[in-house]
Structure formats: C-alpha cells, structure tokens
Design an enzyme around this catalytic site. Structure first.
Site, PDB file in Angstrom:
ATOM      1  CE1 TYR A  30      -4.198  -1.458  -0.307  1.00 37.82           C
ATOM      2  CE2 TYR A  30      -3.203  -3.113   1.115  1.00 37.82           C
ATOM      3  CZ  TYR A  30      -4.200  -2.716   0.246  1.00 37.82           C
ATOM      4  OH  TYR A  30      -5.223  -3.585  -0.079  1.00 37.82           O
TER       5      TYR A  30
ATOM      6  NE  ARG B 137      -3.035  -0.078  -5.521  1.00 34.83           N
ATOM      7  CZ  ARG B 137      -4.359  -0.026  -5.508  1.00 34.83           C
ATOM      8  NH1 ARG B 137      -5.021  -0.460  -4.450  1.00 34.83           N
ATOM      9  NH2 ARG B 137      -5.021   0.458  -6.534  1.00 34.83           N
TER      10      ARG B 137
ATOM     11  CB  VAL C 136      -8.852   2.962  -2.319  1.00 34.54           C
ATOM     12  CG1 VAL C 136      -9.749   1.773  -1.980  1.00 34.54           C
ATOM     13  CG2 VAL C 136      -7.689   2.522  -3.212  1.00 34.54           C
ATOM     14  CG  ASP C 137      -8.537   7.102  -7.062  1.00 37.64           C
ATOM     15  OD1 ASP C 137      -9.363   8.036  -7.048  1.00 37.64           O
ATOM     16  OD2 ASP C 137      -8.616   6.147  -7.860  1.00 37.64           O
TER      17      ASP C 137
ATOM     18  CG  HIS D 125     -14.290  -1.209  -2.392  1.00 34.94           C
ATOM     19  ND1 HIS D 125     -14.237  -1.498  -3.741  1.00 34.94           N
ATOM     20  CD2 HIS D 125     -15.423  -1.794  -1.925  1.00 34.94           C
ATOM     21  CE1 HIS D 125     -15.288  -2.227  -4.070  1.00 34.94           C
ATOM     22  NE2 HIS D 125     -16.025  -2.414  -2.998  1.00 34.94           N
TER      23      HIS D 125
ATOM     24  CB  SER E 226     -17.181  -4.839 -15.428  1.00 30.62           C
ATOM     25  OG  SER E 226     -16.679  -5.355 -14.199  1.00 30.62           O
TER      26      SER E 226
ATOM     27  CB  ALA F  36     -14.339   7.245 -17.728  1.00 30.51           C
TER      28      ALA F  36
END
Length: 229
Positions: free
Chosen positions: A53, A56, A88-89, A104, A172, A214
């Site tokens: 993490y 990330r 989670v960003d 999340h 999705s 998007a």
C-alpha cells in the site's frame, strides 16, 4: 434540484494512470490479491501488506484527475450529485466533487487495528510498523479488504433509493456488493452506463448504455442526455 447518484469504478481512475488488478489476471504489479488485500495476509505478513500500500500510495500521489472526474464535479452546478466510488484514490475529491462515499476505503487514510472508528488522514505516502493509533495499536491501511464487511454500503443504498438518475461509470458491475446498487434505483428512474465493455447484465428499458471510455463517454452523456442544448 434533481438527485444524480454516480457509481464509479476502476475504469475512471485507469485513464489517469492508476493500475487496476482486474486488468492483470488478479494481480496488482505482480502481487497476488491473497497476499496483500485480505485480513489473512495482514496477519501472515504485515510488512508486505504495508509495503504494497505504500507503493500504491506513492504512485497515486503523482496521479491527476482526468476529464471524467472534472466533468462529474462540474455537474454539481446542475444536479445534487453524490458519488459512490469503488476506488480508494482521492481523484474525485481533487477534481472538486464534494459528496463522495468510498465503499472500499481510502488509500490516503490509516485506521486503528483496535478500534475501526479511529481513522486518520495520512501525511505523505508511508505507513510503517510501529505507527500507532491513540490507543497504542498498530495502524493499518483504511481499506476494505476481500472478505471484510463493506461498512458504507448501507449509506450508499439509502442515497441510491433517493436517486432521480443513476450513473454507472468505469465499472463492469462485477464487484459485489457495489454492483447490487442498481437494484435499489427507484422504479422507472433512468440508469446510464458508461463503459467500453458491455456489462454482464440484462439491459432494461430504463437503461441507456454508452459504450465508451470514461472521459469521452462523459461528454456524450452530458451533451446528449443530461444537458442537451
């Protein structure tokens, strides 16, 4: 003001350069999900989970919102917008969206391993062994791992049940319980789905599918459906 509820997923962040594990056969940069994103992984190898993490977080700190994030923020001028995100960003917030529900968890927050209500904003990208909460217990990533409850799901359901319109973008509809939110949209209300891949659901008469990524899909949605001139 009409209520627009948005369910966003990894596809919207992917266009900003954030890698998604589902694009890599269940891998995040060569890490197996079971090794870094489960309660068992945390018990087994805390250092590995923290490092994963941290990496990330370090990557996400250099990422900027894209046109889709900004378009959603701009829609607040015309609609009462709530975003329910699987991401989670913090790109929705950076772009200017003011009501964001993170199903999340949030990458740039940590929380107590003793009391899950103790959540802290992080300064910087690194969380280390020995970083403690005010109760003296180790801090963990503020992430909902596989196999854990999704505590914000009830809030998301309540919001969805009040929607005048529902938008699915960059997901999705394969990740539950988040994907189940479409079933809580009031009967007869319009559901828009923006994704390059057709979702594995039966499209109903109240659903409009825009088969685009998007950034371009948001422009089509706004010009053709939400704010036609």
């Amino acid at each position: 003001m009409k209520k627009l509820v948005v369910l966003s997923g990894a596809g919207i962040s992917a266009e900003s350069g954030i890698s998604t594990f589902r694009d890599n056969n269940g891998l995040w940069d060569n890490y197996r999900i079971e090794d870094v994103a489960t309660p068992e992984a945390w018990i087994r190898n805390q250092e590995l989970v923290l490092d994963f993490y941290n990496q990330r977080r370090k990557q996400a700190a250099d990422v900027k919102p894209n046109a889709a994030h900004y378009a959603l923020a701009e829609l607040e001028k015309h609609f009462d917008v709530t975003i329910v995100t699987q991401n989670v960003d913090n790109l929705h917030e950076i772009a200017g969206s003011t009501k964001v529900i993170h199903l999340h968890g949030e990458l740039f927050k940590s929380r107590s391993t003793k009391d899950p209500k103790l959540v802290y904003e992080m300064n910087g990208w690194e969380l280390k062994t020995g970083d403690l909460c005010e109760l003296g217990s180790q801090l963990r990533p503020h992430i909902v791992w596989f196999g854990e409850e999704v505590p914000m799901m009830e809030v998301a359901v309540d919001v969805t049940e009040q929607a005048d319109m529902f938008l699915v973008i960059g997901t999705s509809l394969a990740v539950y319980p988040a994907a189940g939110l479409v079933h809580y949209v009031p009967i007869g209300k319009r559901i828009y789905i923006v994704d390059p891949n057709k979702p594995d659901i039966t499209l109903k008469s109240n659903m409009i599918f825009i088969q685009e990524k998007a950034t371009t899909g948001m422009q089509t949605l706004i010009k053709k459906y939400l704010l036609p001139e």
